[in-house]
Design a protein around this motif. Structure first.
Motif, PDB file in Angstrom:
ATOM      1  N   PRO A  83     -88.399 -39.860  31.467  1.00 28.09           N
ATOM      2  CA  PRO A  83     -87.738 -39.267  30.291  1.00 28.09           C
ATOM      3  C   PRO A  83     -88.656 -39.113  29.086  1.00 28.09           C
ATOM      4  O   PRO A  83     -88.584 -38.106  28.367  1.00 28.09           O
ATOM      5  N   GLY A  84     -89.534 -40.099  28.864  1.00 30.14           N
ATOM      6  CA  GLY A  84     -90.439 -39.987  27.734  1.00 30.14           C
ATOM      7  C   GLY A  84     -91.396 -38.821  27.861  1.00 30.14           C
ATOM      8  O   GLY A  84     -91.666 -38.105  26.887  1.00 30.14           O
ATOM      9  N   VAL A  85     -91.917 -38.600  29.065  1.00 25.11           N
ATOM     10  CA  VAL A  85     -92.831 -37.478  29.291  1.00 25.11           C
ATOM     11  C   VAL A  85     -92.098 -36.152  29.148  1.00 25.11           C
ATOM     12  O   VAL A  85     -92.624 -35.192  28.562  1.00 25.11           O
ATOM     13  N   LEU A  86     -90.888 -36.062  29.665  1.00 29.61           N
ATOM     14  CA  LEU A  86     -90.106 -34.834  29.519  1.00 29.61           C
ATOM     15  C   LEU A  86     -89.833 -34.534  28.047  1.00 29.61           C
ATOM     16  O   LEU A  86     -89.932 -33.383  27.601  1.00 29.61           O
ATOM     17  N   ARG A  87     -89.515 -35.553  27.274  1.00 30.38           N
ATOM     18  CA  ARG A  87     -89.280 -35.364  25.844  1.00 30.38           C
ATOM     19  C   ARG A  87     -90.566 -34.902  25.155  1.00 30.38           C
ATOM     20  O   ARG A  87     -90.547 -34.024  24.290  1.00 30.38           O
ATOM     21  N   GLU A  88     -91.704 -35.470  25.578  1.00 28.91           N
ATOM     22  CA  GLU A  88     -92.979 -35.074  24.978  1.00 28.91           C
ATOM     23  C   GLU A  88     -93.351 -33.644  25.367  1.00 28.91           C
ATOM     24  O   GLU A  88     -93.900 -32.894  24.554  1.00 28.91           O
TER      25      GLU A  88
ATOM     26  N   ALA B 279     -91.233 -31.237  25.804  1.00 36.11           N
ATOM     27  CA  ALA B 279     -90.440 -30.378  24.922  1.00 36.11           C
ATOM     28  C   ALA B 279     -91.054 -30.323  23.530  1.00 36.11           C
ATOM     29  O   ALA B 279     -91.114 -29.252  22.899  1.00 36.11           O
ATOM     30  N   ARG B 280     -91.511 -31.472  23.034  1.00 42.94           N
ATOM     31  CA  ARG B 280     -92.110 -31.501  21.700  1.00 42.94           C
ATOM     32  C   ARG B 280     -93.380 -30.655  21.662  1.00 42.94           C
ATOM     33  O   ARG B 280     -93.604 -29.882  20.717  1.00 42.94           O
ATOM     34  N   VAL B 281     -94.225 -30.795  22.685  1.00 42.40           N
ATOM     35  CA  VAL B 281     -95.483 -30.055  22.727  1.00 42.40           C
ATOM     36  C   VAL B 281     -95.228 -28.557  22.858  1.00 42.40           C
ATOM     37  O   VAL B 281     -95.840 -27.744  22.150  1.00 42.40           O
ATOM     38  N   VAL B 282     -94.341 -28.173  23.775  1.00 39.92           N
ATOM     39  CA  VAL B 282     -94.064 -26.750  23.999  1.00 39.92           C
ATOM     40  C   VAL B 282     -93.558 -26.098  22.711  1.00 39.92           C
ATOM     41  O   VAL B 282     -93.999 -25.008  22.322  1.00 39.92           O
ATOM     42  N   ALA B 283     -92.632 -26.756  22.028  1.00 36.61           N
ATOM     43  CA  ALA B 283     -92.124 -26.215  20.767  1.00 36.61           C
ATOM     44  C   ALA B 283     -93.205 -26.220  19.695  1.00 36.61           C
ATOM     45  O   ALA B 283     -93.327 -25.265  18.916  1.00 36.61           O
ATOM     46  N   GLY B 284     -94.001 -27.290  19.643  1.00 36.47           N
ATOM     47  CA  GLY B 284     -95.032 -27.398  18.620  1.00 36.47           C
ATOM     48  C   GLY B 284     -96.115 -26.353  18.751  1.00 36.47           C
ATOM     49  O   GLY B 284     -96.668 -25.884  17.748  1.00 36.47           O
ATOM     50  N   ILE B 285     -96.445 -25.963  19.973  1.00 32.60           N
ATOM     51  CA  ILE B 285     -97.433 -24.912  20.202  1.00 32.60           C
ATOM     52  C   ILE B 285     -96.905 -23.563  19.733  1.00 32.60           C
ATOM     53  O   ILE B 285     -97.683 -22.673  19.385  1.00 32.60           O
TER      54      ILE B 285
END
Length: 270
Positions: free
Chosen positions: A16-21, A23-29
């Motif tokens: 779950p932590g990697v999946l959340r990260e 999402a954060r990275v994809v949106a942040g890019i």
């Protein structure tokens, strides 16, 4: 043209932590769409490339819809249609469309894993017919029961898949093809839309091959592929950084660096 990412929802490095990260990275890019894949029974043929843990796409995307802050569209690339009763699939897709605020894309396909079909008691040889039948039932359910219908992308590049996209889809969603092959199909068929998923494999030197899949090559080639696909009318291009080695899921940072490089170069070129 929007850009999306096919995120691994499986493998030894995914939790779950990697999946959340992701999402954060994809949106942040600055990408627009996050998609995940589908398997129900991780049989030996599936496990070679997509091992456990394998997170169910509907559960995963519902969870991400509630944790990603409403920044991303979410989708499946692709949901294997014959694995679920069409009324169940229609209900789950409609629920996710509502829960995500109308940001869900249902990418669909017929599947390939014969052992998985056997484990689920679904006839492998009937998968194309079942996919057509189920899409018809789902379309009827969304219309008759006032459910929220998501956009439907139909995967595959066989003649049957293209007919399926024309009949039932909002877009054709080919997977990992060379640009000339996609151009040929688009020239020969009046398709409802075009949203390809391409590989993302960054190389140090240009790849010189007539059969080079889109998204494979040096940075200039990859950005050139995106420009060509935009010229062909692609509304969205989904980048797939996973190349079949489950150990990759333990090192998502490599994919994140590649995605960042492509996004920066694409932004500069656009």
């Amino acid at each position: 043209m929007q850009l999306g990412v096919n995120v691994p929802n499986f493998g030894p490095g995914t939790d779950p932590g990697v999946l959340r990260e992701w999402a954060r990275v994809v949106a942040g890019i600055g990408f627009d769409l996050l998609m995940v894949s589908d398997h129900v029974a991780v049989t030996p043929d599936v496990a070679q490339r997509y091992p456990e843990p394998f997170y169910d796409p509907f559960t995963t995307l519902s969870w991400l819809a509630g944790t990603s802050g409403g920044e991303l569209w979410l989708g499946t690339t692709v949901l294997v249609l014959p694995y679920r009763h069409p009324l169940l699939a229609a209900r789950m897709a409609s629920s996710l469309q509502r829960l995500s605020g109308g940001r869900f894309v249902l990418g669909v396909g017929v599947g390939w894993a014969r052992q998985e079909f056997d484990a689920l008691g679904v006839p492998f040889g009937a998968r194309g017919r079942l996919a057509d039948e189920y899409l018809g039932v789902m379309r009827q359910a969304w219309g008759a029961e006032d459910q929220a219908a998501p956009e439907v992308w139909v995967g595959g590049h066989s003649a049957a898949a293209i007919r399926r996209a024309v009949r039932f889809g909002d877009a054709w969603h080919p997977l990992r093809l060379p640009v000339p092959r996609m151009r040929s199909v688009l020239a020969d068929h009046a398709l409802p839309g075009f949203a390809p998923r391409i590989a993302l494999r960054l190389t140090d030197a240009p790849v010189d091959s007539a059969e080079r899949p889109a998204g494979v090559g040096d940075l200039q080639q990859i950005v050139g592929d995106l420009a060509e696909l935009r010229g062909l009318g692609a509304q969205t291009v989904v980048l797939d950084p996973y190349h079949g080695d489950p150990a990759q899921t333990r090192r998502p940072e490599a994919a994140w660096r590649t995605l960042t490089a492509v996004a920066e170069q694409w932004g500069a070129a656009s």
